[in-house]
Design a protein around this motif. Structure first.
Motif, PDB file in Angstrom:
ATOM      1  N   GLU A  34      -6.557 -16.422  -0.846  1.00  0.00           N
ATOM      2  CA  GLU A  34      -5.250 -16.762  -0.909  1.00  0.00           C
ATOM      3  C   GLU A  34      -3.938 -15.480  -1.171  1.00  0.00           C
ATOM      4  N   THR A  35      -3.573 -15.327  -2.625  1.00  0.00           N
ATOM      5  CA  THR A  35      -2.800 -14.391  -3.593  1.00  0.00           C
ATOM      6  C   THR A  35      -2.863 -12.974  -2.892  1.00  0.00           C
ATOM      7  N   PHE A  36      -4.422 -12.719  -2.697  1.00  0.00           N
ATOM      8  CA  PHE A  36      -4.434 -11.288  -2.035  1.00  0.00           C
ATOM      9  C   PHE A  36      -4.158 -11.431  -0.750  1.00  0.00           C
ATOM     10  N   GLU A  37      -4.639 -12.321   0.059  1.00  0.00           N
ATOM     11  CA  GLU A  37      -4.236 -12.284   1.778  1.00  0.00           C
ATOM     12  C   GLU A  37      -2.298 -12.609   1.591  1.00  0.00           C
ATOM     13  N   THR A  38      -1.979 -12.917   0.895  1.00  0.00           N
ATOM     14  CA  THR A  38      -0.300 -13.027   1.163  1.00  0.00           C
ATOM     15  C   THR A  38       0.438 -11.287   0.767  1.00  0.00           C
ATOM     16  N   MET A  39      -0.530 -10.907  -0.446  1.00  0.00           N
ATOM     17  CA  MET A  39       0.334  -9.235  -0.692  1.00  0.00           C
ATOM     18  C   MET A  39       1.116  -8.834   0.281  1.00  0.00           C
ATOM     19  N   LYS A  40       0.186  -8.270   0.783  1.00  0.00           N
ATOM     20  CA  LYS A  40       1.162  -7.135   2.203  1.00  0.00           C
ATOM     21  C   LYS A  40       2.076  -8.126   2.484  1.00  0.00           C
ATOM     22  N   SER A  41       2.791  -9.425   2.673  1.00  0.00           N
ATOM     23  CA  SER A  41       3.967  -9.683   3.222  1.00  0.00           C
ATOM     24  C   SER A  41       4.312  -9.530   1.879  1.00  0.00           C
ATOM     25  N   VAL A  42       3.768  -9.682   0.259  1.00  0.00           N
ATOM     26  CA  VAL A  42       4.818  -9.054  -0.217  1.00  0.00           C
ATOM     27  C   VAL A  42       6.296  -7.192  -0.736  1.00  0.00           C
ATOM     28  N   PHE A  43       4.436  -6.916  -0.160  1.00  0.00           N
ATOM     29  CA  PHE A  43       5.039  -4.970  -0.608  1.00  0.00           C
ATOM     30  C   PHE A  43       6.083  -5.354  -0.112  1.00  0.00           C
ATOM     31  N   ASN A  44       6.327  -3.825  -1.543  1.00  0.00           N
ATOM     32  CA  ASN A  44       7.644  -2.695  -0.926  1.00  0.00           C
ATOM     33  C   ASN A  44       7.255  -1.644  -0.592  1.00  0.00           C
ATOM     34  N   PRO A  45       7.226  -1.447   0.842  1.00  0.00           N
ATOM     35  CA  PRO A  45       7.206   0.001   0.828  1.00  0.00           C
ATOM     36  C   PRO A  45       7.670   1.245   0.478  1.00  0.00           C
ATOM     37  N   ALA A  57      -0.813   3.849   0.975  1.00  0.00           N
ATOM     38  CA  ALA A  57      -1.481   5.498   0.898  1.00  0.00           C
ATOM     39  C   ALA A  57      -0.470   5.091   1.935  1.00  0.00           C
ATOM     40  N   ASP A  58       0.450   6.108   2.369  1.00  0.00           N
ATOM     41  CA  ASP A  58       1.971   6.204   2.965  1.00  0.00           C
ATOM     42  C   ASP A  58       2.488   5.526   3.485  1.00  0.00           C
ATOM     43  N   GLN A  59       2.844   4.207   2.380  1.00  0.00           N
ATOM     44  CA  GLN A  59       3.629   3.700   2.584  1.00  0.00           C
ATOM     45  C   GLN A  59       3.381   2.427   2.768  1.00  0.00           C
ATOM     46  N   THR A  60       2.009   2.234   2.990  1.00  0.00           N
ATOM     47  CA  THR A  60       1.483   1.542   3.587  1.00  0.00           C
ATOM     48  C   THR A  60       0.406   0.302   2.927  1.00  0.00           C
ATOM     49  N   CYS A  61       0.158  -0.780   2.910  1.00  0.00           N
ATOM     50  CA  CYS A  61      -0.667  -1.689   2.039  1.00  0.00           C
ATOM     51  C   CYS A  61      -1.797  -2.138   2.856  1.00  0.00           C
ATOM     52  N   MET A  91       2.110  -0.762 -14.562  1.00  0.00           N
ATOM     53  CA  MET A  91       3.671  -0.579 -14.819  1.00  0.00           C
ATOM     54  C   MET A  91       4.072  -0.145 -13.688  1.00  0.00           C
ATOM     55  N   ARG A  92       3.381  -0.085 -12.214  1.00  0.00           N
ATOM     56  CA  ARG A  92       3.940   0.123 -10.974  1.00  0.00           C
ATOM     57  C   ARG A  92       4.018  -0.921 -10.325  1.00  0.00           C
ATOM     58  N   ILE A  93       2.926  -1.941 -10.494  1.00  0.00           N
ATOM     59  CA  ILE A  93       2.572  -3.303 -10.113  1.00  0.00           C
ATOM     60  C   ILE A  93       3.877  -4.029  -9.776  1.00  0.00           C
ATOM     61  N   PRO A  94       4.804  -4.404 -10.886  1.00  0.00           N
ATOM     62  CA  PRO A  94       6.242  -5.350 -10.076  1.00  0.00           C
ATOM     63  C   PRO A  94       6.908  -4.527  -9.754  1.00  0.00           C
ATOM     64  N   GLN A  95       6.765  -3.259  -8.935  1.00  0.00           N
ATOM     65  CA  GLN A  95       7.866  -2.838  -7.911  1.00  0.00           C
ATOM     66  C   GLN A  95       7.195  -2.844  -6.842  1.00  0.00           C
ATOM     67  N   LEU A  96       5.910  -3.020  -6.611  1.00  0.00           N
ATOM     68  CA  LEU A  96       5.053  -2.515  -5.418  1.00  0.00           C
ATOM     69  C   LEU A  96       5.011  -4.600  -4.715  1.00  0.00           C
ATOM     70  N   PHE A  97       4.999  -4.892  -6.239  1.00  0.00           N
ATOM     71  CA  PHE A  97       4.553  -6.224  -5.486  1.00  0.00           C
ATOM     72  C   PHE A  97       5.348  -7.740  -6.254  1.00  0.00           C
ATOM     73  N   PRO A  98       6.499  -7.051  -5.808  1.00  0.00           N
ATOM     74  CA  PRO A  98       7.299  -7.750  -6.233  1.00  0.00           C
ATOM     75  C   PRO A  98       7.428 -10.165  -6.481  1.00  0.00           C
ATOM     76  N   VAL A  99       7.310 -10.288  -7.608  1.00  0.00           N
ATOM     77  CA  VAL A  99       6.809 -11.727  -7.735  1.00  0.00           C
ATOM     78  C   VAL A  99       7.982 -12.645  -7.706  1.00  0.00           C
ATOM     79  N   LYS A 100       8.357 -13.439  -6.450  1.00  0.00           N
ATOM     80  CA  LYS A 100       9.674 -15.025  -6.990  1.00  0.00           C
ATOM     81  C   LYS A 100       9.537 -15.106  -7.369  1.00  0.00           C
TER      82      LYS A 100
END
Length: 107
Positions: free
Chosen positions: A5-16, A43-47, A97-106
């Motif tokens: 489920e965490t991986f299923e939700t990654m698209k919804s938290v992705f920061n293009p 790729a191309d600001q998509t996840c 190091m880029r993961i926190p910006q790509l997938f911000p955690v609430k």
């Protein structure tokens, strides 16, 4: 929440906006009761999430299901987990190091 489920939700938290110019594949190798591999292609600001992983990711993060769930929920700091050996990284460490910006955690 399960590991899948965490991986299923990654698209919804992705920061293009944080992915500008990035064309890489991140992979998580999870051990434990909910073991598995998940890759995320940016790729191309998509996840795109790829269950089962890929053969040649640019970076692989290796950890237990319990530690991944704690990180995904914001209960465990990923950098602290890495420094204490709870997370291992192979490949391009700078991508980690880029993961926190790509997938911000609430929190």
């Amino acid at each position: 929440m399960t590991v899948a489920e965490t991986f299923e939700t990654m698209k919804s938290v992705f920061n293009p906006a944080a992915a500008s110019g990035l064309n890489k594949i991140f992979q998580w190798d999870i051990s434990g009761e909910e073991a598995g591999k998940w890759a995320v292609k940016i790729a191309d600001q998509t996840c795109e999430v790829i269950p089962g992983g890929v053969d040649n990711p640019n970076i692989t993060l290796i950890m237990s299901d319990k530690n991944w769930l704690a990180i995904a929920k914001g209960e465990l700091d990923a950098m602290n987990a890495y420094m204490t050996g709870k997370v291992k990284v192979t490949g391009d460490m700078m991508l980690a190091m880029r993961i926190p910006q790509l997938f911000p955690v609430k929190r």
